[in-house]
Design a protein around this motif. Structure first.
Motif, PDB file in Angstrom:
ATOM      1  N   UNK A   1      45.917 -33.869  10.308  1.00  0.00           N
ATOM      2  CA  UNK A   1      44.820 -34.814  10.088  1.00  0.00           C
ATOM      3  C   UNK A   1      43.588 -34.102   9.531  1.00  0.00           C
ATOM      4  N   UNK A   2      43.288 -32.935  10.094  1.00  0.00           N
ATOM      5  CA  UNK A   2      42.155 -32.150   9.595  1.00  0.00           C
ATOM      6  C   UNK A   2      42.380 -31.777   8.127  1.00  0.00           C
ATOM      7  N   UNK A   3      43.604 -31.387   7.811  1.00  0.00           N
ATOM      8  CA  UNK A   3      43.935 -30.992   6.442  1.00  0.00           C
ATOM      9  C   UNK A   3      43.733 -32.159   5.480  1.00  0.00           C
ATOM     10  N   UNK A   4      44.208 -33.342   5.863  1.00  0.00           N
ATOM     11  CA  UNK A   4      44.023 -34.525   5.022  1.00  0.00           C
ATOM     12  C   UNK A   4      42.558 -34.857   4.821  1.00  0.00           C
ATOM     13  N   UNK A   5      41.775 -34.727   5.880  1.00  0.00           N
ATOM     14  CA  UNK A   5      40.340 -35.011   5.791  1.00  0.00           C
ATOM     15  C   UNK A   5      39.643 -34.023   4.856  1.00  0.00           C
ATOM     16  N   UNK A   6      40.012 -32.743   4.961  1.00  0.00           N
ATOM     17  CA  UNK A   6      39.408 -31.717   4.103  1.00  0.00           C
ATOM     18  C   UNK A   6      39.752 -31.972   2.635  1.00  0.00           C
ATOM     19  N   UNK A   7      40.986 -32.346   2.357  1.00  0.00           N
ATOM     20  CA  UNK A   7      41.389 -32.635   0.975  1.00  0.00           C
ATOM     21  C   UNK A   7      40.534 -33.764   0.400  1.00  0.00           C
ATOM     22  N   UNK A   8      40.348 -34.817   1.194  1.00  0.00           N
ATOM     23  CA  UNK A   8      39.531 -35.942   0.703  1.00  0.00           C
ATOM     24  C   UNK A   8      38.099 -35.515   0.426  1.00  0.00           C
ATOM     25  N   UNK A   9      37.535 -34.677   1.294  1.00  0.00           N
ATOM     26  CA  UNK A   9      36.169 -34.197   1.080  1.00  0.00           C
ATOM     27  C   UNK A   9      36.074 -33.337  -0.181  1.00  0.00           C
ATOM     28  N   UNK A  10      37.053 -32.488  -0.394  1.00  0.00           N
ATOM     29  CA  UNK A  10      37.028 -31.616  -1.570  1.00  0.00           C
ATOM     30  C   UNK A  10      37.151 -32.421  -2.858  1.00  0.00           C
ATOM     31  N   UNK A  11      38.011 -33.433  -2.838  1.00  0.00           N
ATOM     32  CA  UNK A  11      38.163 -34.289  -4.021  1.00  0.00           C
ATOM     33  C   UNK A  11      36.852 -35.004  -4.322  1.00  0.00           C
ATOM     34  N   UNK A  12      36.190 -35.486  -3.267  1.00  0.00           N
ATOM     35  CA  UNK A  12      34.894 -36.164  -3.447  1.00  0.00           C
ATOM     36  C   UNK A  12      33.873 -35.233  -4.094  1.00  0.00           C
ATOM     37  N   UNK A  13      33.813 -34.001  -3.638  1.00  0.00           N
ATOM     38  CA  UNK A  13      32.851 -33.036  -4.193  1.00  0.00           C
ATOM     39  C   UNK A  13      33.171 -32.703  -5.645  1.00  0.00           C
ATOM     40  N   UNK A  14      34.449 -32.638  -5.969  1.00  0.00           N
ATOM     41  CA  UNK A  14      34.826 -32.370  -7.358  1.00  0.00           C
ATOM     42  C   UNK A  14      34.453 -33.528  -8.262  1.00  0.00           C
ATOM     43  N   UNK A  15      34.593 -34.749  -7.749  1.00  0.00           N
ATOM     44  CA  UNK A  15      34.237 -35.932  -8.543  1.00  0.00           C
ATOM     45  C   UNK A  15      32.725 -36.036  -8.714  1.00  0.00           C
TER      46      UNK A  15
END
Length: 237
Positions: free
Chosen positions: A167-181
């Protein structure tokens, strides 16, 4: 350390050989635990020297893996172990392979820490990743404790933590994608951080694999590929 399952052989030398192998595994495990802690700290603080130490330590981990494998092969050839002793040696070979891979993951985190040290001054943004690191360290330490005590009662508690890691991994991926966008200039840095998160997630998987091998060692049952619910039922039998 619970030695009730070993130390019952006529040959005192055989007992000593088995204990030596087990102690070497725990030494290797302690070194790998240290690698993870130092690698994550190096990432959090931007400490390049600490990251370089982790990379150097990987040679020690590799050397221990080879030494333990060789010692197990010698015991197989000379002692022809059976029953629990056979399962112990098979498990040791599996466990040291998992630990070596964990060491590789720690080395990768250290390499990314060095790379990010030149570009990234926003380490305080990654507290979720540091929490994920604490979870996988808890899992690995728990697995090694199970091996030391030869008691698998806590296995399902350890493997259950993997759901939290995922769950932590999924949350981190979403945050990183947001920052890239939000800012394309973040893409390179965020991809490096993603590699760190992926390495931590894999460490959790390796800890679970170790636990499965330990169940085989102690109970003689193959619990690979069982779901968490199935494993919990099996352990209650």
């Amino acid at each position: 350390m619970d030695n009730s399952k070993i130390g019952q052989h006529i040959s005192g030398q055989f007992n000593k050989e088995l204990e030596d192998v087990r102690n070497k595994v725990l030494t290797m495990g302690g070194l790998v635990e240290q690698q993870i802690e130092l690698a994550v700290t190096a990432f959090s603080t931007g400490d390049v020297e600490m990251a370089e130490l982790v990379i150097k330590q990987d040679n020690q981990v590799d050397a221990l893996e080879m030494a333990i494998d060789q010692e197990c092969m010698q015991i197989f050839a000379l002692r022809q172990p059976a029953a629990f002793d056979l399962r112990l040696l098979i498990t040791v070979i599996k466990v040291v392979n998992e630990l070596e891979r964990v060491g590789d993951m720690a080395e990768r985190i250290a390499e990314m820490a060095i790379q990010l040290s030149n570009t990234d001054n926003k380490h305080d943004q990654y507290y979720e990743l540091e929490h994920m690191a604490e979870l996988v360290q808890e899992m690995l330490h728990g697995a090694l404790d199970v091996f030391a005590r030869m008691n698998v009662e806590d296995v399902t508690t350890i493997t259950g933590l993997d759901e939290n890691v995922d769950r932590e991994y999924g949350s981190i991926i979403r945050q990183l994608i947001t920052r890239m966008m939000e800012d394309p200039r973040n893409i390179t840095r965020m991809l490096d951080v993603l590699w760190i998160a992926r390495s931590l997630e894999r460490i959790g998987d390796h800890a679970c694999n170790i636990c499965e091998s330990l169940v085989y060692m102690v109970k003689g049952e193959d619990v690979r590929h069982l779901t968490q619910e199935e494993l919990e039922r099996k352990m209650k039998e």
